[in-house]
Structure formats: structure tokens, C-alpha cells
Design an enzyme around this catalytic site. Structure first.
Site, short mmCIF file in Angstrom:
data_model
loop_
_atom_site.label_atom_id
_atom_site.label_comp_id
_atom_site.label_asym_id
_atom_site.label_seq_id
_atom_site.Cartn_x
_atom_site.Cartn_y
_atom_site.Cartn_z
CB CYS A 9 -17.37 18.50 -5.84
SG CYS A 9 -16.07 19.39 -4.89
CG ASP B 207 -3.91 23.27 3.63
OD1 ASP B 207 -3.52 23.57 2.55
OD2 ASP B 207 -4.74 23.45 4.17
CB CYS C 89 -14.89 27.27 -5.38
SG CYS C 89 -14.84 26.12 -4.07
CB CYS D 216 -19.20 23.80 -0.46
SG CYS D 216 -20.33 23.17 -1.76
CB CYS E 86 -17.40 16.09 -8.84
SG CYS E 86 -16.28 16.08 -10.20
#
Length: 342
Positions: free
Chosen positions: A242, A132, A212, A239, A192
Site C-alpha cells: 500500500c 514508536d 494486515c 508488507c 492503496c
């Protein structure tokens, strides 16, 4: 190479990974076009790094031409509690599950390097590992390698792991047997999409990062649009809505890495977090992903949560920050005060 692949799989599980799959650098030919469309429409917001080096991000063959195989690995961080429960506790801070423990970048990369060294000792070749932090599209590669599929919320899901897992990649010059890609298995479910507080999904399998909450609390610099602030609730870092609502989580497995467990037994109080100065913030979140956003953005988020709390006893906390040297923090404090008065 089949014997090597079996040994590699066994070694990966021994190292702590939960799933492994292999694909070719050429396995995601559609990724470059999708990325170009996403960036071209401005859906990436302030994430300039998505546009930078787009030729590498969309094409693993360009990133490292010598690579012949990509080993994708999943490592679970399944929470012990339902992440949606804290959203009802308005005086407390909701922090994304992945950021409640140690920084996964460090933990996953160490494991990848150990596995990579083992592979070199067994079969030679060269490797590069990614977690990542490089222009690598892990989710499409994860689907191409058979680990899971990108759901309607664009995150990777697995029949065996549910939603809660990190992805790591080992690029290698060895030509290993590839796995079959996974197919999409969301069916007619839209859980979601329906739960998203800010309606960040223009359509299934599409996301507008600018709406988002994960993007707004982590990547977005400066004030958040006032129309979105009330929708953030008490989410101050990321968050999980979802992910948490997904029915495939009935197959989620327990995390093996204890470092992902929450550092704090209880969600922290907003008043306590708002009082952190720069030194206090860095000390509290040392070794945590939260540290990367800095005290200013962090306290900004906390003040939005205070404004959304409906708790008038938090007004003095907001008032004390209305003159903060950081203009974004001061703006958030004034907004919180107005909300609490209203």
C-alpha cells in the site's frame, strides 16, 4: 520564539531530518474516540499494548501534562528499488523496506536526543523524545503538525516526501509557534486499498489489523489463519504494497541515512532462511528490527512463503522442519508440504 523556531528547523535539517512541524498536545481531540472504537471492535488483534494505557495513547496531555509543544520530525528511508519487484521472485523473501537495514528506533532516537539537547541549550525547558516505543499516536500528531496526512491506508503521506519516512516526536515544556495542520489529499484514488492482498481495509481510512500482512508477520503470535496464508505470498516480514503503489511517491526524496540501505545485495533465499537456528537467526539479524519477532515466528513466515512458492525443490526444506520443537513452526512446515504437493 519565531527566531528560535527558524533555528530549530535549520538544526533539524542539519541533523538529518527531512521535515519538521509543531503542534500542541491538545491538537488531536478526536484521537481518543477513534482509538477506543478501533480497540472496542477488536481490530487491533493481539496487540494488547494498544489497549493498555489507552488514556495516555489517545491524549498527549495526559501522557505528560507539563508539555506545551510537540515537535514532530520525519526522516526518509526511500528504497532504491521498487519493493513490489521481489514479490515475483517466489523463491526469495520479501522483507519490508524499513527493516532491511539498521533499526530505525536507534538511529532516529539518537538524532532526536541530539536535537533535544540543542533545544535545551538554546532555550531551556525540558524534553521527552519518542520513537514508536511509547503510547504516542505519531500519525495524527504528524498531520496536526503539518508534516502530512493520513491516507486511505491510514499511513502518513507527504506532498514533499511521499510515503517513505519514519516519525519521531519531541515533547517540550517550551511553548513554540504551532504549524497549520495538513489536509487530506488522496482525492478519488484507491490504489492503496485495491492492491492489498488480504483486503485489510474495511473502508477508506480504516484498517483491520487482523488481516494486515504487516501485523500477521510481525505482531501475530501462533499460527496464522489458513485462509490468509496463501495471500501472504513471499512476504516474511511486513508488507509495503500500500505504500509502494501510492502515486505521491513521485515526490519521494533520497534517503540521507546510509544505515537504512539494505544489508543484503539480493533478497535472501527462502531455503537459506528456513535453515536458521536460534543462534543463527540472532546473529544474522543483530541490530535489525527483524530480530524482535524471534526465530520461531520468523521461520513460520518463511515456511508460509515456501508453501506459496510453487517450487517443489523446497519440499525437503519444509519436511526437515515438520518435527520442529516449536509447534507453530512444525504446523507451518506441514502446511507448506501439503501446498507443494497440491
Amino acid at each position: 520564539m519565531e527566531g528560535l523556531k527558524d533555528r530549530l528547523t535549520a538544526r533539524a535539517i542539519e541533523e538529518g531530518f527531512s521535515s519538521i512541524g509543531i503542534c500542541r498536545p491538545s491538537s488531536i481531540p478526536e484521537a481518543a474516540g477513534r482509538l477506543a472504537d478501533f480497540v472496542g471492535e477488536g481490530l487491533h488483534g493481539q496487540m494488547a499494548w494498544m489497549a493498555d494505557r489507552m488514556a495516555w495513547r489517545g491524549n498527549p496531555e495526559a501522557l505528560w501534562p507539563e508539555a506545551r509543544s510537540i515537535i514532530m520530525l520525519a526522516e526518509v528511508y526511500t528504497p532504491e528499488e521498487d519493493p513490489l519487484d521481489v514479490l515475483k521472485r517466489r523463491d526469495r523473501a520479501a522483507v519490508s523496506v524499513y527493516a532491511q537495514g539498521k533499526d530505525y528506533h536507534d538511529l532516529v532516537k539518537k538524532r532526536l536526543k541530539r536535537l533535544g539537547r540543542w533545544l535545551i541549550a538554546e532555550a531551556g525547558g525540558e524534553i521527552k523524545v519518542f520513537v514508536d516505543t511509547a503510547p504516542v499516536m505519531e500519525k495524527p500528531l504528524g498531520q496536526a503538525a503539518g508534516i502530512g496526512w493520513q491516507g486511505k491506508h491510514t499511513n502518513l503521506l507527504s506532498r514533499d516526501l511521499g510515503s517513505w519516512f519514519f516519525l519521531g516526536a519531541i515533547f517540550t515544556t517550551l511553548e513554540l509557534p504551532a504549524d497549520a495542520p495538513e489536509r487530506e489529499r488522496c482525492g478519488s484514488c484507491t490504489a492503496c486499498l485495491d492492491i492489498c492482498p488480504t483486503r485489510a481495509f474495511p473502508a477508506p481510512f480504516q484498517i483491520d489489523a487482523r488481516r494486515c500482512i504487516s501485523y500477521l508477520t510481525i505482531e501475530h503470535k501462533g499460527p496464522v489463519a489458513e485462509k490468509l496464508r496463501p495471500l501472504m505470498g513471499n512476504r516474511i516480514y511486513g508488507c509495503d504494497d500500500c505504500l509502494a503503489i501510492c502515486p505521491w511517491n513521485k515526490f519521494a526524496v533520497t534517503a540521507r541515512e546510509t544505515g537504512y540501505a539494505a544489508r543484503e545485495a539480493e533478497p535472501p533465499r527462502l531455503a537459506e532462511l528456513a535453515a536458521l537456528d536460534d543462534a543463527g537467526f540472532r546473529a544474522r539479524y543483530s541490530g535489525s528490527p527483524v530480530k524482535r519477532i524471534g526465530r520461531g515466528r520468523f521461520v513460520r513466515n518463511v515456511l508460509y512463503a515456501i508453501g506459496n512458492s510453487g517450487d517443489e525443490t523446497l519440499a525437503p526444506v519444509a519436511r526437515s522442519l515438520a518435527g520442529d520443537p516449536d509447534p507453530t513452526v512444525a504446523d507451518a512446515a506441514r502446511w507448506a508440504l501439503e501446498r507443494l504437493k497440491g
